[in-house]
Scaffold this motif. Structure first.
Motif, PDB file in Angstrom:
ATOM      1  N   UNK A  27      16.072   6.381 -14.272  1.00 44.44           N
ATOM      2  CA  UNK A  27      17.308   6.546 -13.519  1.00 44.44           C
ATOM      3  C   UNK A  27      17.286   5.707 -12.243  1.00 44.44           C
ATOM      4  N   UNK A  28      16.123   5.570 -11.650  1.00 38.47           N
ATOM      5  CA  UNK A  28      15.995   4.806 -10.411  1.00 38.47           C
ATOM      6  C   UNK A  28      16.141   3.308 -10.650  1.00 38.47           C
ATOM      7  N   UNK A  29      15.949   2.873 -11.890  1.00 40.12           N
ATOM      8  CA  UNK A  29      16.094   1.456 -12.196  1.00 40.12           C
ATOM      9  C   UNK A  29      14.861   0.795 -12.759  1.00 40.12           C
ATOM     10  N   UNK A  30      13.837   1.592 -13.092  1.00 37.15           N
ATOM     11  CA  UNK A  30      12.625   1.007 -13.678  1.00 37.15           C
ATOM     12  C   UNK A  30      12.920   0.455 -15.062  1.00 37.15           C
ATOM     13  N   UNK A  44       0.805  -1.221   0.000  1.00 34.42           N
ATOM     14  CA  UNK A  44       0.000   0.000   0.000  1.00 34.42           C
ATOM     15  C   UNK A  44       0.842   1.277   0.000  1.00 34.42           C
ATOM     16  N   UNK A  45       2.167   1.123   0.106  1.00 34.37           N
ATOM     17  CA  UNK A  45       3.068   2.274   0.049  1.00 34.37           C
ATOM     18  C   UNK A  45       4.435   1.818  -0.409  1.00 34.37           C
ATOM     19  N   UNK A  46       5.320   2.780  -0.665  1.00 36.05           N
ATOM     20  CA  UNK A  46       6.627   2.431  -1.191  1.00 36.05           C
ATOM     21  C   UNK A  46       7.482   1.621  -0.245  1.00 36.05           C
ATOM     22  N   UNK A  70      17.391  -8.999 -10.069  1.00 33.46           N
ATOM     23  CA  UNK A  70      16.631  -9.466 -11.224  1.00 33.46           C
ATOM     24  C   UNK A  70      15.172  -9.009 -11.192  1.00 33.46           C
ATOM     25  N   UNK A  71      14.776  -8.295 -10.133  1.00 32.92           N
ATOM     26  CA  UNK A  71      13.400  -7.798 -10.062  1.00 32.92           C
ATOM     27  C   UNK A  71      13.234  -6.640 -11.032  1.00 32.92           C
ATOM     28  N   UNK A  72      12.201  -6.707 -11.857  1.00 27.05           N
ATOM     29  CA  UNK A  72      11.930  -5.646 -12.825  1.00 27.05           C
ATOM     30  C   UNK A  72      10.758  -4.801 -12.334  1.00 27.05           C
ATOM     31  N   UNK A  73      10.885  -3.491 -12.438  1.00 30.39           N
ATOM     32  CA  UNK A  73       9.841  -2.582 -11.973  1.00 30.39           C
ATOM     33  C   UNK A  73       9.150  -1.927 -13.166  1.00 30.39           C
ATOM     34  N   UNK A  74       7.834  -2.054 -13.190  1.00 28.24           N
ATOM     35  CA  UNK A  74       7.018  -1.409 -14.208  1.00 28.24           C
ATOM     36  C   UNK A  74       6.253  -0.282 -13.517  1.00 28.24           C
ATOM     37  N   UNK A  75       6.621   0.941 -13.835  1.00 26.23           N
ATOM     38  CA  UNK A  75       5.988   2.112 -13.229  1.00 26.23           C
ATOM     39  C   UNK A  75       4.622   2.343 -13.862  1.00 26.23           C
ATOM     40  N   UNK A  76       3.597   2.432 -13.024  1.00 28.53           N
ATOM     41  CA  UNK A  76       2.230   2.716 -13.484  1.00 28.53           C
ATOM     42  C   UNK A  76       1.787   4.043 -12.881  1.00 28.53           C
ATOM     43  N   UNK A 135       2.809   7.534  -3.671  1.00 21.40           N
ATOM     44  CA  UNK A 135       2.352   6.714  -2.549  1.00 21.40           C
ATOM     45  C   UNK A 135       2.908   7.296  -1.263  1.00 21.40           C
ATOM     46  N   UNK A 136       2.255   7.020  -0.115  1.00 29.97           N
ATOM     47  CA  UNK A 136       2.755   7.542   1.169  1.00 29.97           C
ATOM     48  C   UNK A 136       4.014   6.814   1.638  1.00 29.97           C
ATOM     49  N   UNK A 137       4.681   7.436   2.625  1.00 32.07           N
ATOM     50  CA  UNK A 137       5.896   6.916   3.278  1.00 32.07           C
ATOM     51  C   UNK A 137       7.103   6.934   2.356  1.00 32.07           C
ATOM     52  N   UNK A 138       6.949   6.350   1.186  1.00 37.11           N
ATOM     53  CA  UNK A 138       8.036   6.301   0.214  1.00 37.11           C
ATOM     54  C   UNK A 138       7.383   6.272  -1.164  1.00 37.11           C
ATOM     55  N   UNK A 139       7.770   7.208  -2.043  1.00 37.25           N
ATOM     56  CA  UNK A 139       7.102   7.200  -3.346  1.00 37.25           C
ATOM     57  C   UNK A 139       7.662   6.087  -4.224  1.00 37.25           C
ATOM     58  N   UNK A 140       7.004   5.861  -5.367  1.00 35.32           N
ATOM     59  CA  UNK A 140       7.368   4.746  -6.223  1.00 35.32           C
ATOM     60  C   UNK A 140       8.761   4.837  -6.801  1.00 35.32           C
ATOM     61  N   UNK A 141       9.221   6.052  -7.056  1.00 35.31           N
ATOM     62  CA  UNK A 141      10.561   6.209  -7.618  1.00 35.31           C
ATOM     63  C   UNK A 141      11.616   5.887  -6.567  1.00 35.31           C
ATOM     64  N   UNK A 142      11.404   6.358  -5.328  1.00 40.21           N
ATOM     65  CA  UNK A 142      12.339   6.023  -4.247  1.00 40.21           C
ATOM     66  C   UNK A 142      12.330   4.528  -3.956  1.00 40.21           C
ATOM     67  N   UNK A 143      11.138   3.934  -3.983  1.00 37.68           N
ATOM     68  CA  UNK A 143      11.035   2.487  -3.740  1.00 37.68           C
ATOM     69  C   UNK A 143      11.738   1.707  -4.837  1.00 37.68           C
ATOM     70  N   UNK A 144      11.596   2.160  -6.078  1.00 37.50           N
ATOM     71  CA  UNK A 144      12.263   1.510  -7.202  1.00 37.50           C
ATOM     72  C   UNK A 144      13.777   1.547  -7.018  1.00 37.50           C
ATOM     73  N   UNK A 145      14.294   2.702  -6.603  1.00 36.88           N
ATOM     74  CA  UNK A 145      15.733   2.837  -6.392  1.00 36.88           C
ATOM     75  C   UNK A 145      16.217   1.889  -5.297  1.00 36.88           C
TER      76      UNK A 145
END
Length: 232
Positions: free
Chosen positions: A109-112, A46-48, A89-95, A69-79
């Protein structure tokens, strides 16, 4: 061979983690993905911060990651996921609903590995998951390479482009430039009179030498270093 590739060879389903602070959005995605034989939802966040924790616990192939998202946004979580040992090997698809140049650049840049708008159709989302699981990069149709180029061009002055590319052979530079233009391995092979397998080898070597996580990172590097320009 990465974990996702092993999963494909063993016919194991693609493991997906859903990260979005809206329950209805997560539920909608889960209903869609549960209908697919080759995809399984292994967790929700429910959050990054929770997304990073759940990624460590479930080791998904793909994380569908919201940006705001709260606490940690998706870009920070991706990084954080990209930098976590064991999650390489985890791939992140930003929506996201936000179609802006800066988000595209920051996400990559974060790795998405992909960037898709939430108004995409079900078929487009399923295709995106399968594409990035296979190791390719994916950008939404409206999020073009030109947008990435415009953002990276503004920051290129801070990059030591020529020095960064010094580790590549001339052929690898040629291949990197074509990756930056969005060409597939088959198209690169045709352009340079190489077999697709040889083109793939050059792409892999470029990724290793430049410490690129995947093809999406190679696209960013191609623009950052000036190997590909916005006008191309």
């Amino acid at each position: 061979m990465n974990a996702a590739a092993v999963s494909r060879l063993t016919n194991a389903p693609i493991k997906v983690l859903l990260a979005d602070d809206e329950r209805l959005v997560r539920s909608g995605f889960k209903v869609l993905l549960d209908l697919e034989d080759d995809i399984i939802v292994v967790g929700e966040a429910t959050n990054g911060a929770e997304a990073v924790e759940r990624a460590r616990a479930t080791r998904p192939d793909v994380v569908l990651m919201d940006i705001r998202m709260p606490k940690l946004d998706g870009i920070q979580a991706t990084a954080q996921i990209a930098e976590t040992h064991g999650l390489e090997q985890v791939r992140v698809l930003i929506l996201t609903t936000y179609d802006t140049d800066e988000y595209v650049f920051e996400a990559l840049q974060a790795g998405a590995s992909g960037f898709l708008l939430k108004d995409a159709g079900p078929a487009e989302l399923l295709h995106a998951i399968r594409v990035i699981t296979a190791g390719d990069a994916l950008l939404a149709p409206r999020v073009t390479r030109r947008l990435i180029a415009q953002v990276t061009a503004r920051r290129r002055a801070a990059q030591a482009g020529e020095g960064r590319l010094a580790v590549l052979t001339q052929r690898e530079r040629e291949v990197l430039a074509l990756v930056g233009q969005g060409l597939s391995n088959d198209e690169i092979g045709a352009a340079l009179f190489l077999s697709p397998a040889t083109a793939r080898t050059h792409v892999s070597r470029a990724m290793t030498k430049l410490a690129a996580r995947d093809r999406a990172q190679l696209v960013v590097i191609a623009y950052q270093t000036g190997l590909v320009s916005p006008a191309m």
